[in-house]
Structures are given as C-alpha cells and as structure tokens.
Design a protein around this motif. Structure first.
Motif, mmCIF file in Angstrom:
data_model
loop_
_atom_site.group_PDB
_atom_site.id
_atom_site.type_symbol
_atom_site.label_atom_id
_atom_site.label_comp_id
_atom_site.label_asym_id
_atom_site.label_seq_id
_atom_site.Cartn_x
_atom_site.Cartn_y
_atom_site.Cartn_z
ATOM 1 N N GLN A 1 -13.310 42.029 47.481
ATOM 2 C CA GLN A 1 -12.397 40.958 47.084
ATOM 3 C C GLN A 1 -11.604 40.455 48.284
ATOM 4 O OE1 GLN A 1 -8.359 41.389 45.151
ATOM 5 N NE2 GLN A 1 -9.582 40.907 43.323
ATOM 6 N N THR A 2 -11.071 41.384 49.060
ATOM 7 C CA THR A 2 -10.291 40.999 50.235
ATOM 8 C C THR A 2 -11.162 40.269 51.246
ATOM 9 O OG1 THR A 2 -8.952 42.988 49.883
ATOM 10 C CG2 THR A 2 -8.704 41.841 51.998
ATOM 11 N N GLY A 3 -12.372 40.786 51.450
ATOM 12 C CA GLY A 3 -13.295 40.124 52.370
ATOM 13 C C GLY A 3 -13.608 38.700 51.937
ATOM 14 N N TYR A 4 -13.792 38.512 50.618
ATOM 15 C CA TYR A 4 -14.072 37.180 50.096
ATOM 16 C C TYR A 4 -12.897 36.241 50.341
ATOM 17 C CZ TYR A 4 -14.469 33.411 46.687
ATOM 18 O OH TYR A 4 -14.490 32.166 46.099
ATOM 19 N N ILE A 5 -11.687 36.739 50.092
ATOM 20 C CA ILE A 5 -10.499 35.890 50.257
ATOM 21 C C ILE A 5 -10.319 35.470 51.713
ATOM 22 C CG2 ILE A 5 -7.968 35.902 50.146
ATOM 23 C CD1 ILE A 5 -8.320 37.742 47.650
ATOM 24 N N LEU A 6 -10.489 36.423 52.633
ATOM 25 C CA LEU A 6 -10.342 36.099 54.055
ATOM 26 C C LEU A 6 -11.368 35.057 54.485
ATOM 27 C CD1 LEU A 6 -9.654 39.644 55.568
ATOM 28 C CD2 LEU A 6 -8.002 37.827 55.116
ATOM 29 N N GLU A 7 -12.601 35.235 54.021
ATOM 30 C CA GLU A 7 -13.647 34.266 54.372
ATOM 31 C C GLU A 7 -13.360 32.915 53.718
ATOM 32 O OE1 GLU A 7 -18.518 33.788 54.134
ATOM 33 O OE2 GLU A 7 -17.548 35.627 53.440
ATOM 34 N N ARG A 8 -12.900 32.942 52.478
ATOM 35 C CA ARG A 8 -12.583 31.706 51.755
ATOM 36 C C ARG A 8 -11.486 30.917 52.462
ATOM 37 N NH1 ARG A 8 -10.250 28.032 49.346
ATOM 38 N NH2 ARG A 8 -10.067 27.704 47.082
ATOM 39 N N LEU A 9 -10.528 31.632 53.072
ATOM 40 C CA LEU A 9 -9.414 30.968 53.746
ATOM 41 C C LEU A 9 -9.662 30.764 55.241
ATOM 42 C CD1 LEU A 9 -6.437 32.854 52.028
ATOM 43 C CD2 LEU A 9 -7.408 30.623 51.428
ATOM 44 N N GLY A 10 -10.819 31.213 55.729
ATOM 45 C CA GLY A 10 -11.138 31.038 57.146
ATOM 46 C C GLY A 10 -10.305 31.909 58.065
ATOM 47 N N LEU A 11 -9.943 33.096 57.593
ATOM 48 C CA LEU A 11 -9.112 34.009 58.378
ATOM 49 C C LEU A 11 -9.933 35.201 58.855
ATOM 50 C CD1 LEU A 11 -5.940 34.076 56.097
ATOM 51 C CD2 LEU A 11 -6.136 32.974 58.339
ATOM 52 N N GLN A 12 -9.682 35.631 60.088
ATOM 53 C CA GLN A 12 -10.336 36.818 60.619
ATOM 54 C C GLN A 12 -9.660 38.070 60.063
ATOM 55 O OE1 GLN A 12 -13.086 37.154 62.633
ATOM 56 N NE2 GLN A 12 -13.299 34.942 62.296
ATOM 57 N N PRO A 13 -10.435 39.095 59.713
ATOM 58 C CA PRO A 13 -9.814 40.342 59.237
ATOM 59 C C PRO A 13 -8.905 40.925 60.318
ATOM 60 C CG PRO A 13 -12.191 40.344 58.846
ATOM 61 C CD PRO A 13 -11.906 39.179 59.733
ATOM 62 N N PRO A 14 -7.859 41.608 59.932
ATOM 63 C CA PRO A 14 -6.990 42.239 60.939
ATOM 64 C C PRO A 14 -7.701 43.394 61.630
ATOM 65 C CG PRO A 14 -6.325 42.882 58.731
ATOM 66 C CD PRO A 14 -7.389 41.828 58.562
ATOM 67 N N LEU A 15 -7.071 43.895 62.666
ATOM 68 C CA LEU A 15 -7.610 45.023 63.424
ATOM 69 C C LEU A 15 -7.818 46.222 62.514
ATOM 70 C CD1 LEU A 15 -8.211 46.327 66.247
ATOM 71 C CD2 LEU A 15 -5.788 46.955 66.290
#
Length: 550
Positions: free
Chosen positions: A47-61
């Motif tokens: 879910q988190t991965g989908y949201i980050l990709e949906r918003l065009g954000l890189q995952p944190p460290l």
C-alpha cells in the motif's frame, strides 16, 4: 558539520509510519534544518509503495538497523609508519601528531603490526643497555639519518649489525679498544683525526663516519676503496652523529607483529570489547580490502555518534529500528499508548489520542503557519486515510476529520475517492510478495506482564481470499510465533466494507474460554465492528490475557 538526524517510523513500516516520517522531515527542512532525512526501518508494504509511486515520491532511506559502527567514530586519515622507516622518523611522527601508537603497514597499506611509544621506549632505552655498541641499520638508512654523503662505497638496504666506536683517543688506545671485534662489523666515528681515519681504513673496518663535515684526504679515500671500507661524511658533530646512528635502526626491529584488528562495518560494541579486554592500547581498523582505514583507542569510544533519531508513529523500543537504544533520540511524535524508554536528557515528546500520526504532523505544519506543498499534503492525507480506514475506524477523531478536510483541499483530492483507490489497489494477501510478507507487513510485538505476543493486521475487501488461504496463514503464524519467541501470534483480517475483523490466533488455546466473541472454529474469532488494533483489539486482548493470568 551538523549531526545527521533521521526521522524514522517503526519496524514493518506502514503508510502512516512512512508518510509521517517523510512529511515531518520536510517540515524540519523548511524550518531550516538541512541535516534532517526521512528513513524507514524495512521495505514499505504494497500500500505504501503504491501511494509513493502514485504521488511520484521516492521512498525514504531504508535502514535495517542503526547500531553505531566503527566507521562512525574513527578518523579516516590515520598516521601510519612503514617497516623500513628509521626510528628517527618514527619518533618525529609520535611527537608531531601527539600520538601514542602507530600502525605499521606494508607496501600495500595492509597492517603488519603496531608500534607503541611506551614499548618502543622500553626496547630502545632499557632492553638495549645490554649491547651498548650494537646498532642494527642499513647503510642507506644510516646515511639518511646522518644527512651525510658517501665518499667511498655505496648505499645498501641490507640490514647489518654494526659495533659503534668513537675515535676520540690516541691511535694505540684506539686499536686496543677494537681488539676482539670482527672488523667487518665495525663502524668507526671520528672527526678531523687523520691517524684514527687511517688506522680504521688500514684495519678494513666496515664503515668510517667522518663527523663535522671535515674533508678526507684523497689518498685515504683511495685506500678505503682498495680495502673495501665505506666512508660517509656527515655535517653533524660526533655526539649528535652517534645519537642519530642509533636512531637509524628501522622500525622493523622494534614493532609488535601481534595486534588487534576490526573492520569498518563491525559494531561499536565489538570494538568496545576489543579495547577494554583485548590487552592492546589500540585496535587497527581495516576496510573491506584489508587496507588500513584508521586506528581506534579507548578515547575513540568517547567520540559522539554522528547521527541521532526522531521517532514517529511509535515510542516503544520493541517496535523501533534495531539499535535505537544505542543512539540519541531527540524527539518522539506518536498517537499510541506510552511505553517509551527513559532518556538521558529532556526531549520533545508529542503524542495525541488521534487516529493517525499524520494528523499530528499536519497539525505541526499548521502550528508553524506552513502549508505543505501538494504532494506532501497528499501523502499526509494518505497516511490518515490508511490508519483510520477512510475515517471508519473507531480511532477516528474530529481532529482527524478536520485535518483530512484541510489536506484534501491542498492536495486537490477527494478523500473518499482517494481512500477507496488506496484500499482497492493494495488490499488483501495477494498484494504482497509472499504470504509471510503479508502476515508480517504490519505485525507488532507487545508484552502483558510476562506474556510476549504479536498482532498483525491485513485489510481486505471481503473474506473470500482469507478463507482460501486460512490454513497456510495458520502455518505462518506458527512459524512467526517460534521465530519471535512469542506465547501468542495473531492476525486481524479486517474487511473495510463490512467493518468486521476475523482474528486468527496461534498459541494460548485457553483464549477460547475468555475471548467473549463468536468462536467460528479453533482459534478463529469474529469481531464485528472491530477495525482498530490499537483502540479495540489490543485493549480487549490485554484484558483477556490478564484474566487468564489471574
């Protein structure tokens, strides 16, 4: 350089944990703290991965642990010595850099030993008194230390054991002094004394050192060449030359080949053990190629760790990234029950009984009079919707609803549509790479008196998939219970449509007698209206366990 600060959520990071870390780190940066970085303890769930990709954000460290490492406290520019260095140069290194130990390296910068100023002094000043005339050196090293030049013979790197005599007496007495010594091992040192120079050359000594920069007659140099006598001229007086000759001995004759070693990536705890119990004054640090990277002494243990933490969405060390207990914690931002560890200094601790940590972080933006930019507003919104199950969870508060209204206007999103999109895209077990990942993706540990237990949660749309996988899920819970040494491992399977949870438990079979809810089959319970682990499931289970213990 400012200490690096990592904003990090709990292990098995969920959307609220990751989103609040990213948003709070961004707020800190906007307030002028450029040394703040968002991090997460493990890979994000689907879910988190989908949201980050949906918003065009890189995952944190991603940080698997924050245990301090050797690399965090040592200087990467060590002062080193080589085996062939004369004692004169070695002592200059000790003096110039105010150090007590020197690692000795080979031509590839790999450590071969350790030189200690104390032990060097003991060997040179104490152990050497039994052979006062002996000097171990090479002709090249000797000439270099004397700042001299060869008048006869040539430089050699071969280590030789020479017997030093000072020619400061008449010729007869001088010759008597040399009786009993092999002339090929004699080093005669004298000033402008032709008779002594000639006697030494006629004897065929190994080396004649003429001090004071005095010239040597050409006929004597011819004799020296014919007799195989090496002649060196030095500008120093005889007393200084004798002292420098002894300091021309290479370090290879004095250093200790036995030493403690540790790699850069090893833990600070392991280094502490070596320093405190290894019996050596220092530990040599190497990189992955075996070359020297630094030197650690006991004073290195006092070096501040170059990073610290801000914890979000948790306050208990059992849920924190491994190693958090060894690092300074600067702040805590949370919405769970308190179980925080003691701290050595006062810290900022912000907690609120709301449905999501993102609600708290959004409130901090408003408190500072800062509007999050579009994607951060959407990220905060996603965190609240995820943790409150689109505001349906009983953990939802008016404060959550207020922040959702504010954030959806900034993000340009309808929260109902956005929430359904999130859960539809990433709900259920199949969204995960494996069944184990699905069960562990939101699995947290708790303790009730002496009972250690864990509860995971998976949100679904309907229970069909769960019923198909139920026995496999049961086996996963058994495995997790054994691996994590828990008395009870349970999984909440929560249907966001019917607002019902099926709770599958492994361990403590007596639960069936006190759970107080429909018992569908062995260790499977139905809890209607239960959607929150924090506010509904955990308090109920704590009461149940207390009842069993009583």
């Amino acid at each position: 350089m400012a200490q690096q600060i990592y904003v990090i959520g709990h292990t098995n990071p969920d959307t609220d944990s990751v989103a609040s870390a990213m948003a709070y780190a961004e707020l800190k940066r906007r307030l002028g703290h450029d040394n703040v970085t968002a991090a997460m303890s493990g890979e994000p769930n689907p879910q988190t991965g989908y949201i980050l990709e949906r918003l065009g954000l890189q995952p944190p460290l991603c940080m698997a642990d924050v245990h301090p490492r050797v690399r965090d406290i040592i200087s990467r520019q060590p002062i080193i010595a080589r085996r062939e260095m004369p004692l004169r140069d070695v002592l200059q290194l000790f003096h110039r850099h105010s150090i007590r130990v020197l690692p000795v390296v080979d031509e590839h910068d790999r450590p071969v030993g350790m030189a200690s100023l104390l032990k060097l002094s003991e060997k040179y000043l104490v152990a050497g008194t039994g052979r006062k005339r002996g000097v171990d050196t090479s002709l090249r090293s000797l000439c270099g230390c004397l700042e001299g030049e060869f008048l006869s013979g040539r430089a050699s790197d071969e280590l030789e054991h020479l017997h030093l005599f000072i020619g400061a007496m008449v010729e007869d007495s001088f010759s008597e002094q040399l009786a009993g010594y092999d002339t090929s091992s004699l080093m005669i040192m004298t000033g402008d004394r032709r008779s002594i120079q000639q006697a030494a050359i006629d004897l065929g000594v190994r080396l004649l050192v003429v001090t004071g920069g005095y010239a040597v007659p050409g006929e004597l140099l011819d004799r020296a060449r014919n007799n195989g006598v090496t002649v060196i001229s030095t500008p120093h007086d005889t007393a200084t030359s004798a002292w420098l000759a002894r300091l021309s001995t290479p370090l290879s004759c004095f250093f200790e080949p036995h030493f403690e070693k540790i790699e850069l990536g090893e833990s600070l705890a392991q280094l502490r053990l070596k320093l405190l119990h290894g019996g050596q004054p220092a530990v040599i640090v190497t990189d992955e190629n075996g070359t020297i990277a630094g030197v650690a002494t006991r004073s290195s243990l006092l070096t501040p760790i170059p990073y610290s933490l801000i914890l979000v969405d948790h306050n208990e060390l059992t849920q924190a990234v491994p190693g958090a207990e060894t690092v300074e914690i600067l702040e805590v931002i949370d919405h769970h029950k308190l179980g925080n560890p003691p701290t050595s200094q006062p810290i900022s601790f912000i907690t609120s009984p709301v449905g999501s940590t993102c609600t708290v972080v959004a409130g901090l933006y408003r408190q500072q009079g800062i509007e999050p930019e579009n994607t951060i507003a959407a990220l905060l919104l996603a965190g609240i919707l995820s943790d409150t199950v689109i505001l349906k969870s009983p953990t939802t508060t008016p404060r959550d609803q207020e922040m959702v209204t504010w954030l959806e206007s900034l993000a340009g999103l309808d929260h109902q549509r956005f929430g359904r999109e999130i859960f539809s895209a990433c709900g259920g077990f199949s969204a995960h790479a494996s069944l184990n990942r699905a069960v562990r993706s939101d699995f947290k540990h708790f303790t009730q008196d002496q009972v250690r237990f864990g509860i995971g949660q998976v949100e679904v749309v309907g229970f069909d998939e769960f019923h198909e996988l139920k026995e496999q899920v049961r086996e996963e819970l058994k495995r997790i219970r054994e691996e994590d040494r828990l008395q009870l491992a349970g999984l909440m399977v929560t249907d966001i449509i019917s607002e019902t949870t099926l709770f599958l438990a492994e361990g403590i079979e007596e639960l069936a007698h006190v759970m107080g809810c429909p018992h569908l089959e062995p260790q499977l319970y139905e809890l209607k209206g239960v959607m929150s682990r924090k506010k509904q499931m955990l308090p109920h289970l704590l009461k149940v366990l207390a009842r069993l213990q009583g």
